[in-house]
Write a protein that holds these residues in place. Structure first.
Motif, PDB file in Angstrom:
ATOM      1  N   ARG A 265      45.827  30.616  49.579  1.00  0.00           N
ATOM      2  CA  ARG A 265      45.788  31.128  48.214  1.00  0.00           C
ATOM      3  C   ARG A 265      44.601  30.526  47.473  1.00  0.00           C
ATOM      4  O   ARG A 265      44.464  29.302  47.396  1.00  0.00           O
ATOM      5  CB  ARG A 265      47.078  30.804  47.467  1.00  0.00           C
ATOM      6  CG  ARG A 265      47.111  31.393  46.074  1.00  0.00           C
ATOM      7  CD  ARG A 265      48.471  31.276  45.426  1.00  0.00           C
ATOM      8  NE  ARG A 265      48.460  31.868  44.075  1.00  0.00           N
ATOM      9  CZ  ARG A 265      48.563  33.171  43.832  1.00  0.00           C
ATOM     10  NH1 ARG A 265      48.704  34.014  44.838  1.00  0.00           N
ATOM     11  NH2 ARG A 265      48.537  33.631  42.603  1.00  0.00           N
ATOM     12  N   PRO A 269      41.109  30.317  38.868  1.00  0.00           N
ATOM     13  CA  PRO A 269      41.840  31.229  37.965  1.00  0.00           C
ATOM     14  C   PRO A 269      41.222  32.624  37.933  1.00  0.00           C
ATOM     15  O   PRO A 269      40.011  32.787  37.806  1.00  0.00           O
ATOM     16  CB  PRO A 269      41.714  30.538  36.594  1.00  0.00           C
ATOM     17  CG  PRO A 269      41.566  29.084  36.928  1.00  0.00           C
ATOM     18  CD  PRO A 269      40.750  29.046  38.188  1.00  0.00           C
ATOM     19  N   GLY A 270      42.082  33.631  38.055  1.00  0.00           N
ATOM     20  CA  GLY A 270      41.653  35.012  37.955  1.00  0.00           C
ATOM     21  C   GLY A 270      41.409  35.705  39.271  1.00  0.00           C
ATOM     22  O   GLY A 270      41.519  36.932  39.360  1.00  0.00           O
ATOM     23  N   MET A 272      43.012  35.609  42.355  1.00  0.00           N
ATOM     24  CA  MET A 272      44.170  36.231  42.998  1.00  0.00           C
ATOM     25  C   MET A 272      44.886  37.216  42.072  1.00  0.00           C
ATOM     26  O   MET A 272      45.650  38.060  42.532  1.00  0.00           O
ATOM     27  CB  MET A 272      45.156  35.162  43.466  1.00  0.00           C
ATOM     28  CG  MET A 272      44.603  34.241  44.536  1.00  0.00           C
ATOM     29  SD  MET A 272      44.159  35.059  46.074  1.00  0.00           S
ATOM     30  CE  MET A 272      45.767  35.351  46.804  1.00  0.00           C
ATOM     31  N   GLU A 273      44.590  37.119  40.768  1.00  0.00           N
ATOM     32  CA  GLU A 273      45.240  38.009  39.810  1.00  0.00           C
ATOM     33  C   GLU A 273      44.348  39.178  39.416  1.00  0.00           C
ATOM     34  O   GLU A 273      44.706  39.988  38.556  1.00  0.00           O
ATOM     35  CB  GLU A 273      45.628  37.228  38.548  1.00  0.00           C
ATOM     36  CG  GLU A 273      46.602  36.091  38.784  1.00  0.00           C
ATOM     37  CD  GLU A 273      45.929  34.817  39.289  1.00  0.00           C
ATOM     38  OE1 GLU A 273      44.690  34.721  39.175  1.00  0.00           O
ATOM     39  OE2 GLU A 273      46.638  33.943  39.806  1.00  0.00           O
ATOM     40  N   ASP A 274      43.180  39.278  40.009  1.00  0.00           N
ATOM     41  CA  ASP A 274      42.210  40.308  39.638  1.00  0.00           C
ATOM     42  C   ASP A 274      42.820  41.698  39.784  1.00  0.00           C
ATOM     43  O   ASP A 274      43.275  42.081  40.863  1.00  0.00           O
ATOM     44  CB  ASP A 274      40.958  40.176  40.515  1.00  0.00           C
ATOM     45  CG  ASP A 274      39.903  41.228  40.214  1.00  0.00           C
ATOM     46  OD1 ASP A 274      40.028  41.901  39.179  1.00  0.00           O
ATOM     47  OD2 ASP A 274      38.970  41.355  41.011  1.00  0.00           O
ATOM     48  N   SER A 275      42.807  42.455  38.711  1.00  0.00           N
ATOM     49  CA  SER A 275      43.393  43.795  38.743  1.00  0.00           C
ATOM     50  C   SER A 275      42.588  44.761  39.602  1.00  0.00           C
ATOM     51  O   SER A 275      43.073  45.839  39.948  1.00  0.00           O
ATOM     52  CB  SER A 275      43.490  44.359  37.317  1.00  0.00           C
ATOM     53  OG  SER A 275      42.204  44.446  36.719  1.00  0.00           O
ATOM     54  N   THR A 331      43.023  40.286  51.308  1.00  0.00           N
ATOM     55  CA  THR A 331      43.255  39.122  50.455  1.00  0.00           C
ATOM     56  C   THR A 331      41.939  38.373  50.242  1.00  0.00           C
ATOM     57  O   THR A 331      41.187  38.174  51.197  1.00  0.00           O
ATOM     58  CB  THR A 331      44.287  38.174  51.108  1.00  0.00           C
ATOM     59  OG1 THR A 331      45.485  38.904  51.380  1.00  0.00           O
ATOM     60  CG2 THR A 331      44.591  36.999  50.198  1.00  0.00           C
ATOM     61  N   GLN A 368      37.086  44.266  45.041  1.00  0.00           N
ATOM     62  CA  GLN A 368      36.730  43.187  44.135  1.00  0.00           C
ATOM     63  C   GLN A 368      35.210  43.127  44.024  1.00  0.00           C
ATOM     64  O   GLN A 368      34.510  43.135  45.032  1.00  0.00           O
ATOM     65  CB  GLN A 368      37.285  41.859  44.660  1.00  0.00           C
ATOM     66  CG  GLN A 368      37.324  40.754  43.630  1.00  0.00           C
ATOM     67  CD  GLN A 368      38.131  39.566  44.125  1.00  0.00           C
ATOM     68  OE1 GLN A 368      37.852  39.015  45.175  1.00  0.00           O
ATOM     69  NE2 GLN A 368      39.132  39.169  43.366  1.00  0.00           N
ATOM     70  N   LYS A 376      34.040  34.244  37.756  1.00  0.00           N
ATOM     71  CA  LYS A 376      35.236  33.400  37.772  1.00  0.00           C
ATOM     72  C   LYS A 376      34.962  32.039  38.419  1.00  0.00           C
ATOM     73  O   LYS A 376      35.446  31.001  37.936  1.00  0.00           O
ATOM     74  CB  LYS A 376      36.375  34.119  38.495  1.00  0.00           C
ATOM     75  CG  LYS A 376      36.890  35.348  37.749  1.00  0.00           C
ATOM     76  CD  LYS A 376      37.335  34.987  36.341  1.00  0.00           C
ATOM     77  CE  LYS A 376      37.805  36.207  35.572  1.00  0.00           C
ATOM     78  NZ  LYS A 376      38.163  35.860  34.161  1.00  0.00           N
TER      79      LYS A 376
END
Length: 496
Positions: A265, A269-270, A272-275, A331, A368, A376
């Motif tokens: 993981r 910040p950001g 793994m949460e990237d839309s 991922t 991405q 980031k």
């Protein structure tokens, strides 16, 4: 056009000239990391294009004051009504460490292009061509030229237009491919398809057919002593570690802040949460399901990669095939390629090093963006580790792919079946290549295609099969026969 004549000539000429031509290029070093042999190889390629009747053959060097190598450009474009193929490949190779090139206690010359009886996995062996670049990527590149030569010799001209874009810095991250596409967009936009030929059989003769590639960004990190603490001008004696900080420990703290490796993981910040991260779409899910119904991804990966075990889940169970595919392809990832700092030879040297540095690569899933990732990571370093110098290299690119339903993918797939090959389709290749740059900037599809087994890219004892002890495993000649028919099919049935 009678493709049987082409096949017959390939079979007649392979041992007498085609194999020797591939060996000639493997013997010529072309290491982009230090430039060894790059210019010589570029000249050799330009001569091959000119021999085919290529026009406007020249070197495109956009590096300026940067370290870089030219793209060899040329074209055979005599009829706009013909299918136009953009032949993208690379002529640079990874560095070698000759002391590691040992097989059966015998030294193998990395640029010797030796023909060796080699066993790649238990029970599978045969006559192989061994040398740096034979897999990645000079072997298939020159075999592709061999096919073009046959077309030209038999018919005097090619039944398709072709634009050559042969890169000399792919192993450096394709730093100048983007500017090249921008500068040559008018010429390149005439292409209907980008073709990247490669040896795509696994060790037991099954075709690995990726429909795309992940993106990549290269990152350099460095930590030096300064006002924040640590030695500045020189290494310090380790006896003072109680009163000054260590750049190495601070560096380790920084690296640990990037990734929870045990759980795969990214901690920045950001990320793994990237839309913008899109997992497998419905067709991808079907491709994955079809793969897993017929093959064991985990076992194939372990065998082909000499891997003993994959990551475990929280319950200590190894990843399943579906989980492994999604983790590997969809991922975000980051890897430490190498770390340098302090003393690590025999004996001991009690010091606090004044500097430590590392090279890393960041892998981008669909879709991405490179700019988002750089933003980031930069925010993370600036906020938490101001003593860390970071630099994102100019190259790198985003992910790209085509669906299996695309006519180009179907052409390659159906031709594999004509060659009686088992085909294992995956949505993406785990690695990266700049196809997406061409796809997005030129709005053209790309295909990675070819028959024949090879292995150990980027490693000692890189090899490609000439003749295997198992009939189901293809060699270089099978690659040439497949490419000859693929080019014919593209010339007769594919135009965007």
């Amino acid at each position: 056009m009678d493709t049987s004549k082409i096949s017959t000539k390939i079979e007649a000429d392979f041992e007498s000239s085609h194999l020797d031509e591939i060996r000639r290029f493997i013997k010529q070093p072309s290491v982009s990391a230090d430039g060894n042999g790059i210019q010589e190889t570029a000249i050799m390629l330009s001569k091959k294009i000119k021999k085919l009747g290529g026009k406007d053959v020249h070197f495109v060097d956009l590096s300026g004051d940067d370290f870089g190598h030219p793209i060899v450009y040329g074209e055979i474009f005599d009829d706009p009504s013909k299918t136009t193929i953009l032949f993208y490949s690379m002529y640079d190779v990874q560095p070698v460490f000759p002391e590691n090139w040992i097989y059966n206690d015998q030294k193998v010359e990395p640029f010797g292009a030796e023909i060796i009886d080699y066993e790649w996995i238990p029970g599978y062996s045969g006559k192989c061509l061994m040398g740096r670049g034979v897999t990645n990527q000079k072997g298939p590149t020159i075999a592709f030229f061999n096919v073009l030569d046959v077309y030209s010799e038999l018919y005097g001209e090619l039944p398709f237009n072709i634009i050559f874009a042969l890169e000399g810095e792919e192993e450096l991250g394709s730093t100048h491919v983007g500017p090249f596409i921008d500068k040559y967009k008018e010429q390149l936009s005439r292409a209907d398809v980008l073709l990247f030929p490669a040896f795509w059989e696994n060790p037991i003769g099954r075709i690995m057919m990726p429909l795309g590639v992940r993106g990549v960004v290269a990152l350099k990190l460095k930590c030096k002593g300064g006002k924040w603490g640590g030695p500045v001008i020189r290494n310090q004696h380790s006896s003072v570690s109680g009163i000054i900080q260590s750049p190495v420990f601070k560096f380790i703290e920084c690296l640990n802040s990037l990734k929870d490796d045990a759980n795969n993981r990214i901690l920045v910040p950001g990320i793994m949460e990237d839309s913008d991260i899109v997992g497998p779409d419905e067709e991808d899910k079907q491709v994955i399901q079809d793969y897993l119904e017929n093959y064991s991804f985990v076992e194939e990966l372990k065998r082909d990669g000499n891997i003993e075990s994959l990551r475990s889940l929280e319950n200590d169970q190894e990843l399943s095939g579906e989980q492994a595919i999604i983790q590997m392809l969809f991922t975000p990832g980051i890897s430490i390629n190498g770390i340098e700092g302090g003393y690590y030879d025999e004996g001991s040297m009690t010091i606090i090093p004044k500097e430590v540095k590392a090279n890393l690569d960041i892998r981008l899933p669909p879709f991405q963006s490179r700019s988002f990732v750089i933003e980031k990571y930069s925010e993370h370093f600036d906020k938490n580790f101001p003593m860390i110098d970071y630099e994102f290299e100019k190259g790198g690119y985003e992910s790209g792919k085509i669906p299996l339903s695309h006519p180009l993918a179907q052409t390659a797939y159906n031709l594999y079946k004509e060659f009686n090959k088992e085909v294992m389709v995956l949505p993406l290749l785990a690695g990266s290549a700049p196809f997406a740059l061409y796809q997005k900037k030129l709005d053209i599809p790309f295909i990675v295609a070819g028959i024949g087994h090879s292995g150990r890219a980027h490693s000692p004892l890189e090899y490609a099969v000439i003749k295997a002890n198992k009939p189901e495993v293809g060699g270089i000649i099978d690659f040439e026969l497949y490419i000859a028919k693929l080019l014919h099919k593209l010339s007769t049935s594919y135009k965007s």
